[in-house]
Each structure stands twice: as C-alpha cells, then as structure tokens.
Design an enzyme around this catalytic site. Structure first.
Site, PDB file in Angstrom:
ATOM      1  N   CYS A   1      35.994 -61.441  57.197  1.00  0.00           N
ATOM      2  CA  CYS A   1      37.010 -60.376  58.036  1.00  0.00           C
ATOM      3  C   CYS A   1      37.945 -61.025  58.668  1.00  0.00           C
ATOM      4  O   CYS A   1      37.635 -62.246  59.528  1.00  0.00           O
ATOM      5  CB  CYS A   1      36.319 -59.594  59.020  1.00  0.00           C
ATOM      6  SG  CYS A   1      37.087 -58.514  60.341  1.00  0.00           S
TER       7      CYS A   1
ATOM      8  N   CYS B   1      42.973 -55.856  61.441  1.00  0.00           N
ATOM      9  CA  CYS B   1      43.289 -54.359  61.181  1.00  0.00           C
ATOM     10  C   CYS B   1      42.836 -53.360  62.295  1.00  0.00           C
ATOM     11  O   CYS B   1      43.660 -52.224  62.191  1.00  0.00           O
ATOM     12  CB  CYS B   1      42.259 -53.940  59.842  1.00  0.00           C
ATOM     13  SG  CYS B   1      42.349 -54.851  58.424  1.00  0.00           S
TER      14      CYS B   1
ATOM     15  N   THR C   1      35.424 -56.643  67.022  1.00  0.00           N
ATOM     16  CA  THR C   1      35.933 -57.687  66.232  1.00  0.00           C
ATOM     17  C   THR C   1      36.994 -58.486  66.596  1.00  0.00           C
ATOM     18  O   THR C   1      37.939 -57.836  67.019  1.00  0.00           O
ATOM     19  CB  THR C   1      36.283 -56.951  65.015  1.00  0.00           C
ATOM     20  OG1 THR C   1      35.175 -56.259  64.509  1.00  0.00           O
ATOM     21  CG2 THR C   1      36.709 -57.784  63.768  1.00  0.00           C
TER      22      THR C   1
ATOM     23  N   GLU D   1      32.549 -61.346  66.294  1.00  0.00           N
ATOM     24  CA  GLU D   1      32.332 -60.077  66.976  1.00  0.00           C
ATOM     25  C   GLU D   1      31.712 -60.567  68.367  1.00  0.00           C
ATOM     26  O   GLU D   1      30.761 -61.530  68.562  1.00  0.00           O
ATOM     27  CB  GLU D   1      31.188 -59.060  66.308  1.00  0.00           C
ATOM     28  CG  GLU D   1      31.611 -58.329  65.014  1.00  0.00           C
ATOM     29  CD  GLU D   1      31.793 -59.207  63.979  1.00  0.00           C
ATOM     30  OE1 GLU D   1      30.662 -60.200  63.876  1.00  0.00           O
ATOM     31  OE2 GLU D   1      32.495 -58.911  63.045  1.00  0.00           O
TER      32      GLU D   1
ATOM     33  N   HIS E   1      41.671 -46.679  59.827  1.00  0.00           N
ATOM     34  CA  HIS E   1      40.562 -47.576  59.721  1.00  0.00           C
ATOM     35  C   HIS E   1      39.758 -47.625  58.656  1.00  0.00           C
ATOM     36  O   HIS E   1      39.173 -48.501  57.911  1.00  0.00           O
ATOM     37  CB  HIS E   1      39.767 -47.810  61.118  1.00  0.00           C
ATOM     38  CG  HIS E   1      39.263 -49.139  61.500  1.00  0.00           C
ATOM     39  ND1 HIS E   1      40.110 -50.432  61.094  1.00  0.00           N
ATOM     40  CD2 HIS E   1      38.100 -49.638  61.924  1.00  0.00           C
ATOM     41  CE1 HIS E   1      39.290 -51.369  61.424  1.00  0.00           C
ATOM     42  NE2 HIS E   1      38.047 -51.024  61.943  1.00  0.00           N
TER      43      HIS E   1
ATOM     44  N   TYR F   1      39.416 -50.362  54.851  1.00  0.00           N
ATOM     45  CA  TYR F   1      38.109 -50.996  54.348  1.00  0.00           C
ATOM     46  C   TYR F   1      38.508 -51.356  52.961  1.00  0.00           C
ATOM     47  O   TYR F   1      37.545 -52.181  52.360  1.00  0.00           O
ATOM     48  CB  TYR F   1      36.799 -50.100  54.513  1.00  0.00           C
ATOM     49  CG  TYR F   1      36.247 -50.651  55.813  1.00  0.00           C
ATOM     50  CD1 TYR F   1      35.282 -51.227  55.838  1.00  0.00           C
ATOM     51  CD2 TYR F   1      36.952 -50.230  57.085  1.00  0.00           C
ATOM     52  CE1 TYR F   1      34.845 -51.716  57.149  1.00  0.00           C
ATOM     53  CE2 TYR F   1      36.281 -50.666  58.370  1.00  0.00           C
ATOM     54  CZ  TYR F   1      35.213 -51.247  58.111  1.00  0.00           C
ATOM     55  OH  TYR F   1      34.702 -51.701  59.637  1.00  0.00           O
TER      56      TYR F   1
ATOM     57  N   CYS G   1      40.018 -53.894  52.496  1.00  0.00           N
ATOM     58  CA  CYS G   1      40.041 -55.163  52.583  1.00  0.00           C
ATOM     59  C   CYS G   1      38.646 -55.721  52.022  1.00  0.00           C
ATOM     60  O   CYS G   1      38.735 -56.959  51.412  1.00  0.00           O
ATOM     61  CB  CYS G   1      39.993 -55.542  54.046  1.00  0.00           C
ATOM     62  SG  CYS G   1      38.588 -55.097  54.929  1.00  0.00           S
TER      63      CYS G   1
ATOM     64  N   GLU H   1      29.214 -54.790  58.322  1.00  0.00           N
ATOM     65  CA  GLU H   1      30.707 -54.076  58.949  1.00  0.00           C
ATOM     66  C   GLU H   1      30.704 -52.981  57.793  1.00  0.00           C
ATOM     67  O   GLU H   1      31.390 -52.051  58.214  1.00  0.00           O
ATOM     68  CB  GLU H   1      31.690 -55.305  59.030  1.00  0.00           C
ATOM     69  CG  GLU H   1      32.762 -54.954  59.543  1.00  0.00           C
ATOM     70  CD  GLU H   1      33.827 -55.861  59.482  1.00  0.00           C
ATOM     71  OE1 GLU H   1      34.756 -56.142  58.615  1.00  0.00           O
ATOM     72  OE2 GLU H   1      33.759 -56.709  60.578  1.00  0.00           O
TER      73      GLU H   1
END
Length: 518
Positions: free
Chosen positions: A113, A117, A204, A270, A305, A309, A311, A459
């Site tokens: 991550c 984002c 995050t 996190e 969001h 994902y 990503c 996540e």
C-alpha cells in the site's frame, strides 16, 4: 521541512515545493511528532527500520510523477499548474481513469500500500459536497476548500484522509455514546475557529502525511450536529498522538539482512490518531453542523475509494509473477496444473481491474465540476477485492510449497556451519541458487502472511468498508423493480401496466446522465 501549522502555507511565506521522493523523505524530518511504538516514543520516525519502508512507498509516488508525468501528474485548474495526480481534482472522465492506471503501476512497483489514495479520494468527494452545502445554506466551504487544496498542490504535500472513528458501542450513534469522544466532535467554539477531540482508527499512512482531512464516518442525525465536522489539520499539531499499529512479522525489519523480510524496501502503515483538543481555524473548516450532508460525503468518498482498490491488481501482478517464478525455480513451469493455476490467478486479478476501471470510465460530472465514478461498479470492484486476493494468495502458496514458511533464517543460510548444507539441499533447479529460491518464497510469505499481507489481504477485506457495506450499496442500486418490468414486458404480462418502451432505471440515469444509452 517541519510544518508550522497553516502559517507555513500562507501567501507571505514562500514554500519550496517537494519535487522528488528524496525531498519528500527529508520533509518528514524534525517535525517532533508524538509517535509511540512498542510503548516507547520514537525519536525520528523517518529512521526507524519498521517505519521507513512505508515512507519509501510514499516516496515512490513522487518519483513516478517525475519518471512518467503523463501517468502520475495532471494540469490543475485550481492552481493553474501541473500537479501530482494524488492532489488533482478530477476534471474529466479520463482523469478518473488515469487514477486507476497510476494506482496499478504503483502497486506493481512497491508490492504494498502506497498510502495516498485515501487523501485523493477524500479530496474529490469533498469538492462536490462542499459546493452543495454552500448552495443549500449559503456557506463558503467550497472556496475555503479550493484555497486549501491549491496550497497543497503548490507545496506538493501528502494529504491523508481520516474517516474511521473508533465508534465505541456500535449499537449507539455518536451523540448517544457513554463516552462522547468515541467519535470526533467539536468541544469548544471560538470566534476564529473550533476545538475538536476524539480518535481515528487504523489510519493508513497518517504519520507519512503532511496534513489530514478529518471527516465524519457515518450518516448523522440532528442530535449529532457537533460530530458533523470536516476540517484540515497539520500532522505536526501538538495535540495529535500517534500509536503505531503492529503488522505480522514486522520486527523482521529490525533484524540484520533482507531475505527474511520478503520485501525489504517497501511496506504499508496504519496507526491510531488521538486528537486531544486540537484547534482548527475557520478557514480550515469545510463542514460544521450540516449533518444532512454527512451521508453524501461518506457515500461519495467510499465510492471513489472502493474503485481505488484496483491498486490491489498491481500487487496481484507481483503475486502472479512470484508464483510463476517459484514454479520456474522448482523446474516445473510447463506442468499443466501450474499453467492452469497461473491462468486462474490472472483471470481473478483482471476481473478486479475490469470492474474498477469500468467504474471510472462511467464517471459523470458533478455540480461542482469534478467527476464522480459510478457507485454500483465501484462497489462491485471492492466486493471482488474482498474475495479474489485471498484466492490468489492461496494459489501462490500452493505453488510455493511448504518451504515458504518452514525455511531456516537468513542467518542460518550465511552460517559457516549450516550455510553450505542449506545451499546444497534447498536448491531446486541446479542453475538457480538456494538464496534466490528462498527470496522469492519469502516475498510470497510477505504478501500472504507477513507485513504486506495487511495491504494485500486484510486491507482488501476491511478497507473502504467491510463486505457487508458493499452489499448494502449494491442492493440499494440493484434496480429490481426495473428488472421485473423488463421480464414482465418480454413475458407479455400487462397486469401492472408494464410497457414496451421502458425508461432508464435510476441506476442507468447516473451512467447515462444525458439519457443516451446507445
């Protein structure tokens, strides 16, 4: 480059914009943050071996903008300059699509991550919501927000989005909690601003950010007015305390060597943010008591969001590559069941990407002029993400074999006594070293069981809302009555007046705002 509150961004103070990953890393030094890890205050987070990999991942977002500006930057009408895409307010469908393409590339480059984002999606959601609040109540939130974003763009800062409150008793709303601090709320009002208190959970990249956008986390009622607050706060505010979150196998980063870590360069982050009576000036407040718009903000943010994902498909590309490499090192790349499993992994990964990129392609212009992705397809994307990475991980572990989790340590591999034995007996193909074979297995372990399993698996399950949240949104937009009309029309059933010329459904109207569905 320590922050000095909002004054560091004032027109009177020249701020040299961050231009590279190396400059970004230096901008985090000397801020005096109160970061606790293992019960102790961290002297300098930038230099802590458990924290630094997450900083490296964010730094890559700066370097990519230099290496591939068409992908990772955009021309902003707010500041009139080319800015990092993570700070850009979308001005076209192509802008939304390019976010996804950038996210996949960064997932491929970092295998984890990269933490930006959430700020990008919060920025775009707030752009339209603040405009609509202004139209209804005559407030000035939208201009304030654009001014803030313009300064962020000029300085090239990292914005973190902070939406998830700790929530306390889930059966009660914010105002009904026994402890009012379970949700962030206003505790004092002054002529020049407000004071807020509360906490935000598992945020995050928060320590790696320069600023945070504080937002409500759920639909609010009139009783919750003091909780309907959106504002920006600098990460170095003395009223903030950060408690760093544990990750599986995280202390391996504190050992000598880099094999056992699996991905020594990059990691996620996190932490919990404790907000203790932080003052927010009026020009950094973008919602104050307009509880009716909390649900709009939450839904728009989560829509952005959830399609972000995609990503995870970048991480999936790495996982597929690692699985194929370990099969190759074991000497069985051409076995039919190996090829079939790699095809299945690819199919699952591209299914995630297809739903996310489709949500972006179906974006539509909002009243404020930015573009909002398709909510149904965004929720489908995220729902795919709650499932498919787990199956990709299972297949990767299948191909890796048990040595992935039973292999001796790097210290044993380098030992004068055990090293020669391990290098002899842990080889697969004779032309591939035991070390390289162990490295690729440790990467799979890192992403499926280790610290980067946080970014790839957990996540994927809980980020941007747990699976049930997506199912609720999918159910709301399933258009069952419309679909029943379609079926009855073709079946010749006229008892409810079903007509052959059936208009667009509510969901389709968001996909085709001009009424065109050719």
């Amino acid at each position: 480059m320590p922050m000095d509150g909002y004054s560091s961004l004032s027109a009177e103070t020249a701020v040299k914009p961050i231009s590279s990953g190396a400059e970004y890393i230096e901008s985090l030094r000397g801020r005096g943050l109160k970061v606790y890890l293992f019960g102790e205050l961290v002297d300098e987070p930038v230099d802590h071996p458990m924290i630094r990999p997450s900083i490296n991942a964010v730094a890559k977002t700066y370097d990519l903008a230099n290496e591939n500006p068409d992908l990772a930057s955009a021309k902003s009408s707010i500041c009139g300059k080319t800015v990092n895409r993570f700070l850009h307010v979308t001005e076209s469908v192509d802008d939304v699509v390019m976010q996804n393409r950038m996210q996949r590339k960064l997932g491929q480059l970092t295998g984890t991550c990269f933490q930006r984002c959430v700020g990008m999606d919060a920025t775009n959601a707030l752009h339209s919501v603040t405009c609509e609040i202004d139209q209804k109540y005559g407030t000035s939130y939208h201009d304030r927000f654009k001014t803030f974003i313009g300064k962020m763009q000029e300085a090239n800062y990292v914005i973190g989005g902070a939406m998830t409150d700790v929530k306390g008793d889930r059966s009660k709303g914010p105002a009904a909690q026994d402890d009012p601090d379970m949700f962030v709320h206003i505790v004092e009002r002054r002529d020049d601003g407000v004071v807020i208190r509360g906490a935000k959970a598992h945020q995050t990249g928060c320590i790696n950010s320069h600023w945070a956008l504080i937002m409500p986390t759920m639909r609010l009622t009139e009783d919750d007015r003091e909780y309907a607050v959106v504002c920006a706060i600098p990460i170095d505010d003395p009223g903030l305390t950060f408690i760093y979150g544990r990750q599986s196998c995280d202390t391996r980063a504190m050992e000598d060597g880099d094999i056992d870590v699996g991905n020594a360069q990059y990691g996620g982050q996190e932490a919990m943010i404790i907000i203790e009576d932080v003052f927010v000036p009026n020009d950094l407040i973008f919602m104050d008591g307009e509880y009716q718009f909390a649900s709009d903000l939450v839904e728009r943010f989560t829509s952005y969001h959830r399609r972000s994902y995609v990503c995870k498909t970048g991480l999936g590309d790495v996982m597929i590559g690692a699985a194929a490499t370990v099969a190759d090192y074991n000497g069985v790349p051409n076995a039919s069941h190996i090829r079939d499993k790699l095809v299945e992994m690819t199919h699952l990964n591209e299914t995630i990407y297809s739903s996310g990129i489709a949500a972006s392609h179906e974006s539509f212009e909002t009243i404020s002029g930015n573009y909002q992705c398709n909510d149904m397809l965004a929720n489908v994307c995220k729902h795919n993400v709650t499932r498919f990475p787990y199956e990709l991980s299972r297949l990767a572990q299948d191909l890796a074999g048990g040595l992935m989790v039973t292999a001796p340590s790097e210290q044993d591999l380098n030992s004068e006594v055990t090293g020669p034995l391990l290098k002899k007996f842990l080889k697969g193909r004779s032309d591939v070293s035991a070390e390289d074979r162990l490295r690729i297995m440790r990467l799979i372990e890192n992403m499926t069981l280790g610290r980067n399993a946080v970014g790839y698996l957990t996540e994927s399950m809980h980020g941007a809302g747990s699976p049930q949240a997506q199912r609720v949104q999918i159910a709301r937009q399933s258009d069952l009555e419309y679909k029943k009309k379609l079926a009855k029309n073709l079946a010749g059933i006229k008892d409810d007046g079903a007509a052959r010329d059936i208009p667009l459904s509510p969901h389709q109207e968001t996909m085709f705002p001009d009424g065109e569905n050719d």
